[in-house]
Scaffold this motif. Structure first.
Motif, short mmCIF file in Angstrom:
data_model
loop_
_atom_site.label_atom_id
_atom_site.label_comp_id
_atom_site.label_asym_id
_atom_site.label_seq_id
_atom_site.Cartn_x
_atom_site.Cartn_y
_atom_site.Cartn_z
N THR A 174 0.81 -1.23 0.00
CA THR A 174 0.00 0.00 0.00
C THR A 174 0.84 1.27 0.00
O THR A 174 0.29 2.37 0.02
CB THR A 174 -0.93 0.02 1.22
N ALA A 175 2.18 1.13 -0.03
CA ALA A 175 3.04 2.32 0.01
C ALA A 175 2.83 3.21 -1.21
O ALA A 175 3.10 4.42 -1.15
CB ALA A 175 4.51 1.91 0.11
N TYR A 176 2.31 2.63 -2.30
CA TYR A 176 2.12 3.42 -3.52
C TYR A 176 1.12 4.55 -3.30
O TYR A 176 1.13 5.55 -4.01
CB TYR A 176 1.66 2.53 -4.67
N LYS A 177 0.23 4.42 -2.30
CA LYS A 177 -0.75 5.47 -2.04
C LYS A 177 -0.07 6.74 -1.56
O LYS A 177 -0.50 7.85 -1.91
CB LYS A 177 -1.77 4.98 -1.02
N SER A 178 0.99 6.60 -0.76
CA SER A 178 1.74 7.78 -0.33
C SER A 178 2.40 8.47 -1.52
O SER A 178 2.46 9.69 -1.59
CB SER A 178 2.82 7.38 0.69
N LEU A 179 2.88 7.66 -2.45
CA LEU A 179 3.52 8.23 -3.64
C LEU A 179 2.50 8.94 -4.52
O LEU A 179 2.76 10.02 -5.05
CB LEU A 179 4.24 7.14 -4.42
N LYS A 180 1.32 8.35 -4.69
CA LYS A 180 0.28 9.00 -5.49
C LYS A 180 -0.06 10.36 -4.93
O LYS A 180 -0.19 11.34 -5.66
CB LYS A 180 -0.96 8.10 -5.53
N ALA A 181 -0.24 10.42 -3.61
CA ALA A 181 -0.57 11.70 -2.98
C ALA A 181 0.57 12.70 -3.13
O ALA A 181 0.34 13.90 -3.33
CB ALA A 181 -0.90 11.49 -1.50
N ALA A 182 1.81 12.20 -3.04
CA ALA A 182 2.96 13.10 -3.14
C ALA A 182 3.12 13.65 -4.55
O ALA A 182 3.56 14.79 -4.74
CB ALA A 182 4.24 12.35 -2.74
N LEU A 183 2.76 12.88 -5.57
CA LEU A 183 2.94 13.32 -6.94
C LEU A 183 1.95 14.41 -7.33
O LEU A 183 2.34 15.48 -7.79
CB LEU A 183 2.83 12.13 -7.89
N ASP A 184 0.67 14.13 -7.18
CA ASP A 184 -0.33 15.11 -7.61
C ASP A 184 -1.58 15.13 -6.76
O ASP A 184 -2.43 16.00 -6.93
CB ASP A 184 -0.76 14.82 -9.06
N GLY A 185 -1.75 14.13 -5.88
CA GLY A 185 -3.00 14.02 -5.15
C GLY A 185 -3.01 14.82 -3.87
O GLY A 185 -2.10 15.57 -3.56
N GLY A 186 -4.07 14.62 -3.07
CA GLY A 186 -4.18 15.31 -1.81
C GLY A 186 -4.61 16.75 -1.97
O GLY A 186 -4.67 17.30 -3.06
N ILE A 187 -4.89 17.38 -0.83
CA ILE A 187 -5.35 18.77 -0.85
C ILE A 187 -4.21 19.71 -1.22
O ILE A 187 -4.37 20.63 -2.03
CB ILE A 187 -5.92 19.16 0.53
#
Length: 290
Positions: free
Chosen positions: A158-171
């Protein structure tokens, strides 16, 4: 208050203060940006460890990948100058210089451009700590490339979720002063058999791997590296031999290099470099890759 009572009170206050310090954890690390151009992220201590002598080669010595080299260099140059640029995924054949190219382009731009561009390596197992790293970087005032070598994800990872947020996701999204470069042998960062298995067992196959495949979509640039042919392989050999002044005839050089590749089961930039190391050792010649 007696002297004994005062001493006992002071001892109790000291004990409580020490306990509170332990609960609070270690103080935040003070990172010295002037210590180096390259750093390694250490999430436990929240520290950027300076690498004063990075393991890299001169950009002119990387051959056979001219097209992707120029694209990566231009993207990195724009970012260093403060203009928009894309996250980059360098994927493909092993040993073709993906990670070497990232480090060499960074060094070349720092040598020819006024902006002080930093390169921070994040180990694959530390991907989950990216949000903490980005918090640190967004206040640094530096332009930074965050680099992860040999990135891939296995089943139930599930570590890929942190990467997704770091790249373009999240607020908040990715800070404007940070880019993310990654290398991988896999275009979609997960093994083909895993994608096929999930598709075959899912109720809706088209959605089974969408979440993980969407990770690679967050890299604006995909740069593919393919196995080199004999001409490119020998061009790498010639460039190394000339640069390091190895003093061997081209006929003998090529014959030995091709035999070396045969024993290694293929041709690549890594195989070329391994042959050059062997040759330089036999000739008692030092190799300074900078």
């Amino acid at each position: 208050m007696s002297v004994d009572n005062a001493a006992a009170l002071l001892a109790e206050i000291t004990r409580l203060a020490n306990a509170l310090e332990r609960l609070a954890g270690p103080p935040p690390a003070i990172n010295d940006w002037s210590a180096a151009d390259c750093f390694v992220w250490q999430p436990v201590s929240q520290r950027l460890h300076p690498v004063r002598k990075p393991n890299r080669v001169a950009l002119k010595l990387i051959r056979g990948v001219d097209h992707v080299r120029d694209i990566l260099h231009e993207n990195t140059q724009r970012f260093a100058e403060g203009f928009p640029a894309n996250n980059v995924l360098l994927w493909g054949a092993r040993g073709m210089g993906k990670s070497s190219l990232v480090k060499s382009v960074h060094a070349d731009i720092n040598a020819s451009t006024d902006p002080d561009l930093k390169l921070i390596e994040v180990h694959r197992e530390d991907i989950a700590s990216l949000p903490a790293l980005l918090d640190l970087l967004k206040e640094s005032g530096k332009r930074v490339i965050v680099f992860c070598d040999d990135l891939s994800f296995d089943h139930d990872d599930t570590a890929y979720k942190s990467l997704k947020a770091a790249l373009d996701g999240g607020i908040e999204g990715r800070p404007d002063n940070v880019l993310f470069y990654a290398t991988s042998n896999r275009r979609h960062l997960l093994p083909r058999h895993m994608m096929e298995n999930e598709q075959s067992t899912a109720i809706n196959p088209s959605e089974a791997v969408e979440e993980k495949v969407s990770l690679s979509d967050r890299f604006g640039l995909w740069l593919g590296f393919h196995k080199c042919n004999q001409t490119d392989y020998l061009a790498m050999i010639d460039a190394y031999a000339e640069h390091f002044e190895l003093g061997i005839t081209q006929d003998l050089l090529h014959a030995e290099a091709l035999e070396w590749a045969t024993t290694r089961g293929g041709r690549s930039g890594r195989v070329a470099w391994q042959y050059i190391q062997d040759l330089a050792g036999r000739l008692r010649k030092p190799l300074d890759r900078a």
